[in-house]
Design an enzyme around this catalytic site. Structure first.
Site, mmCIF file in Angstrom:
data_model
loop_
_atom_site.group_PDB
_atom_site.id
_atom_site.type_symbol
_atom_site.label_atom_id
_atom_site.label_comp_id
_atom_site.label_asym_id
_atom_site.label_seq_id
_atom_site.Cartn_x
_atom_site.Cartn_y
_atom_site.Cartn_z
ATOM 1 N N LYS A 104 37.134 36.853 25.551
ATOM 2 C CA LYS A 104 37.494 37.573 26.967
ATOM 3 C C LYS A 104 36.949 38.943 26.553
ATOM 4 O O LYS A 104 36.997 39.432 25.618
ATOM 5 C CB LYS A 104 38.918 37.453 27.240
ATOM 6 C CG LYS A 104 39.120 37.777 28.677
ATOM 7 C CD LYS A 104 38.762 36.492 29.695
ATOM 8 C CE LYS A 104 39.065 36.782 31.030
ATOM 9 N NZ LYS A 104 39.188 35.503 31.919
HETATM 10 P P1 NAD Z 1 39.436 38.837 42.342
HETATM 11 O O1 NAD Z 1 39.080 40.308 41.642
HETATM 12 O O2 NAD Z 1 38.240 38.576 42.989
HETATM 13 O O3 NAD Z 1 40.392 38.845 43.287
HETATM 14 C C1 NAD Z 1 41.940 39.463 42.694
HETATM 15 C C2 NAD Z 1 42.660 39.443 43.945
HETATM 16 O O4 NAD Z 1 44.213 39.942 43.579
HETATM 17 C C3 NAD Z 1 42.334 40.456 45.219
HETATM 18 O O5 NAD Z 1 42.890 39.975 46.431
HETATM 19 C C4 NAD Z 1 43.150 41.696 45.008
HETATM 20 O O6 NAD Z 1 43.465 42.279 46.234
HETATM 21 C C5 NAD Z 1 44.603 41.012 44.477
HETATM 22 N N1 NAD Z 1 45.430 41.835 43.540
HETATM 23 C C6 NAD Z 1 45.117 42.747 42.678
HETATM 24 N N2 NAD Z 1 46.126 43.622 42.189
HETATM 25 C C7 NAD Z 1 47.114 43.010 43.191
HETATM 26 C C8 NAD Z 1 48.652 43.142 43.011
HETATM 27 N N3 NAD Z 1 49.192 44.080 42.060
HETATM 28 N N4 NAD Z 1 49.325 42.306 43.806
HETATM 29 C C9 NAD Z 1 48.905 41.471 44.578
HETATM 30 N N5 NAD Z 1 47.476 41.230 44.445
HETATM 31 C C10 NAD Z 1 46.807 41.944 43.696
HETATM 32 O O7 NAD Z 1 39.668 38.188 40.898
HETATM 33 P P2 NAD Z 1 39.584 36.401 40.947
HETATM 34 O O8 NAD Z 1 38.573 36.274 40.223
HETATM 35 O O9 NAD Z 1 39.970 35.769 41.931
HETATM 36 O O10 NAD Z 1 40.681 36.248 39.712
HETATM 37 C C11 NAD Z 1 42.151 36.117 40.135
HETATM 38 C C12 NAD Z 1 42.828 35.734 38.761
HETATM 39 O O11 NAD Z 1 42.265 34.306 38.581
HETATM 40 C C13 NAD Z 1 42.859 36.445 37.595
HETATM 41 O O12 NAD Z 1 44.365 36.135 37.006
HETATM 42 C C14 NAD Z 1 41.793 35.734 36.764
HETATM 43 O O13 NAD Z 1 42.059 35.698 35.555
HETATM 44 C C15 NAD Z 1 41.978 34.513 37.204
HETATM 45 N N6 NAD Z 1 40.559 33.468 37.027
HETATM 46 C C16 NAD Z 1 39.571 33.832 37.705
HETATM 47 C C17 NAD Z 1 38.469 32.952 37.380
HETATM 48 C C18 NAD Z 1 37.313 33.150 38.443
HETATM 49 O O14 NAD Z 1 36.332 32.081 38.058
HETATM 50 N N7 NAD Z 1 37.087 34.184 39.007
HETATM 51 C C19 NAD Z 1 38.553 31.957 36.502
HETATM 52 C C20 NAD Z 1 39.860 31.700 35.844
HETATM 53 C C21 NAD Z 1 40.749 32.438 36.182
#
Ligand code: NAD
Length: 412
Positions: A104
């Site tokens: 990561k």
């Molecule tokens: P992203 O940046 O696209 O979206 C994040 C979302 O969380 C946004 O809507 C943001 O406004 C919200 N957010 C941020 N801080 C916040 C808070 N304090 N309270 C409430 N909402 C909040 O990110 P993503 O890619 O959707 O990732 C989200 C989660 O999923 C992360 O934990 C990431 O590690 C996990 N994840 C993502 C992927 C991927 O393919 N993108 C894969 C596996 C896991």
């Protein structure tokens, strides 16, 4: 008891080690990260000044294949968090049975304070600083919080400038630039398959099941869209600015338009506003943390009304909350399974880059479906054999696969 992210991940792993009765030798082998890189990123800012940011890449394990894992831009990024996320990737790639290890990366930065040009310079500087350690057969980054296809395109471009044309160095690229059909939706789609399989195991269906989702970024918004299409009821969603609630179910396509137009879900017509804290204890069947880690704690877990917690985010559940959920019979679908759809389709993207051949979206989705269903069956078997929670069973399944690779390859 409050623990940091890495200690939490290791605690869950140790539960699996103990269920499997693994000795100290394996605990040491499997807990120790292979390499930790910390770099200073000094860049030119638009106002003529210089900015200095800290970046990390932790490579946890590569016994099953090249290191693989996302890159996060966030003001809370630190080495402890990146270590934890790198370790989770090792177990996630093993649960999904894709031939990668775990890594990561992260940059301690609030990307909302940077212009697009500054973000590009920061990303390129990061690649320049770590390019000796990444590569299509070494370590392959991907999107995570606050990084997207555009950031991946910069990584591809910067790496290729230095090493020649190399799209397989990074996944989650734009479809027009050697990305894969279906990658953007993949994590949300994988979450949908995971909860569908878990519900089906107890004779339930997605149709009419109610969901509350924290986070409306890549994962949360795709999951909401797919749930809506499957006839489930999305009663609440939130983003960093706040949340919206509608007991009869939100009109998700209209909400997507609203969020696109205004930059947030808040003030969505026909909904009532709800705080991020209240969303976690909203009345629903399935609670989906899809934003930050450690949001479910000893304080709010007793009040969570959902029967299932679908961990779309990485590490959303503290140890205290996990214990409380187990005592209360709330089923936690662990992150290393629930959100494995992203890395699974990243594997398909990498495969396509190496083959120099594009798969149709239907082929990608069918292969994703197969991996998620197979993983669920493996976890269900492991739960039965070990008589443990779904989280411990998923870790145990992964640990056995990594242990097998480690044993077979030898320590050298
Ligand atoms: P992203 O940046 O696209 O979206 C994040 C979302 O969380 C946004 O809507 C943001 O406004 C919200 N957010 C941020 N801080 C916040 C808070 N304090 N309270 C409430 N909402 C909040 O990110 P993503 O890619 O959707 O990732 C989200 C989660 O999923 C992360 O934990 C990431 O590690 C996990 N994840 C993502 C992927 C991927 O393919 N993108 C894969 C596996 C896991």
């Amino acid at each position: 008891m409050t623990m940091n992210a890495y200690a939490t991940t290791n605690h869950y792993l140790e539960q699996a080690f103990s269920a499997l009765k693994l000795g100290e030798r394996y605990e040491t082998l499997l807990l120790t990260p292979t390499r930790e890189i910390r770099v200073e990123l000094v860049i030119q800012m638009d106002d003529g000044g210089v900015g200095n940011f800290i970046g990390y890449r932790v490579q946890h394990d590569n016994s099953r294949g090249p290191f693989k894992g996302g890159l996060r831009y966030h003001p809370e990024v630190d080495l402890d968090e990146v270590r934890s996320l790198a370790s989770l990737m090792t177990w996630k790639t093993a649960v999904a049975n894709v031939p990668f290890g775990g890594a990561k990366g992260g940059i301690h930065v609030d990307p909302n304070r940077l212009s697009k040009r500054e973000l590009e310079r920061l990303t390129r500087r990061f690649v320049q600083q770590i390019d000796v350690a990444i590569g299509p057969t070494t370590d392959i980054p991907a999107p995570d919080m606050n990084t997207n296809a555009r950031v991946m395109a910069w990584i591809f471009d910067e790496y290729s400038r230095r090493h020649g044309f190399n799209p397989g160095v990074v996944t989650g690229k734009p479809v027009e630039l050697h990305g894969s059909y279906g990658r953007e939706a993949a994590t949300g789609r994988g979450c949908l398959i995971a909860i569908r399989e878990v519900l089906a195991a107890s004779g339930r269906k997605l149709l009419g099941t109610s969901f509350a989702i924290q986070g409306f970024g890549n994962v949360g918004s795709w999951l909401a869209r797919l749930l809506h299409e499957a006839g489930a009821k999305v009663v609440a969603v939130s983003d960093i600015k706040g949340g919206v609630h509608a007991g009869d179910g939100l009109d998700v396509p209209a909400l997507l338009d609203h969020a696109r137009a205004t930059g947030s879900v808040i003030d969505f017509p026909g909904s009532r506003s709800i705080s991020n804290d209240d969303l976690l204890i909203a009345d629903c069947d399935v609670l989906v943390p899809a934003a930050l880690g450690h949001v479910l704690t000893g304080a709010n877990a007793p009040h969570v009304r959902a029967k299932y917690v679908l961990e779309a985010a990485n590490g959303p559940t503290t140890i205290e909350a996990d214990d409380i959920f187990r005592q209360r019979g709330v089923v936690c679908i662990p992150d290393i399974y629930a959100n494995a759809g992203g890395v699974t389709v990243s594997y398909f993207e990498w495969t396509q880059n190496i083959q120099k051949f594009r798969w149709a979206e239907a082929q990608v989705n069918a292969a994703l479906e197969q991996h998620m269903v197979d993983a669920h069956q493996g976890i269900a078997r492991s739960m039965k054999e070990l008589g443990c929670s779904m989280r411990t069973a998923a870790f145990a399944l992964a640990v056995l696969r990594v242990k097998e690779a480690t044993d077979t390859r030898g320590l050298g």
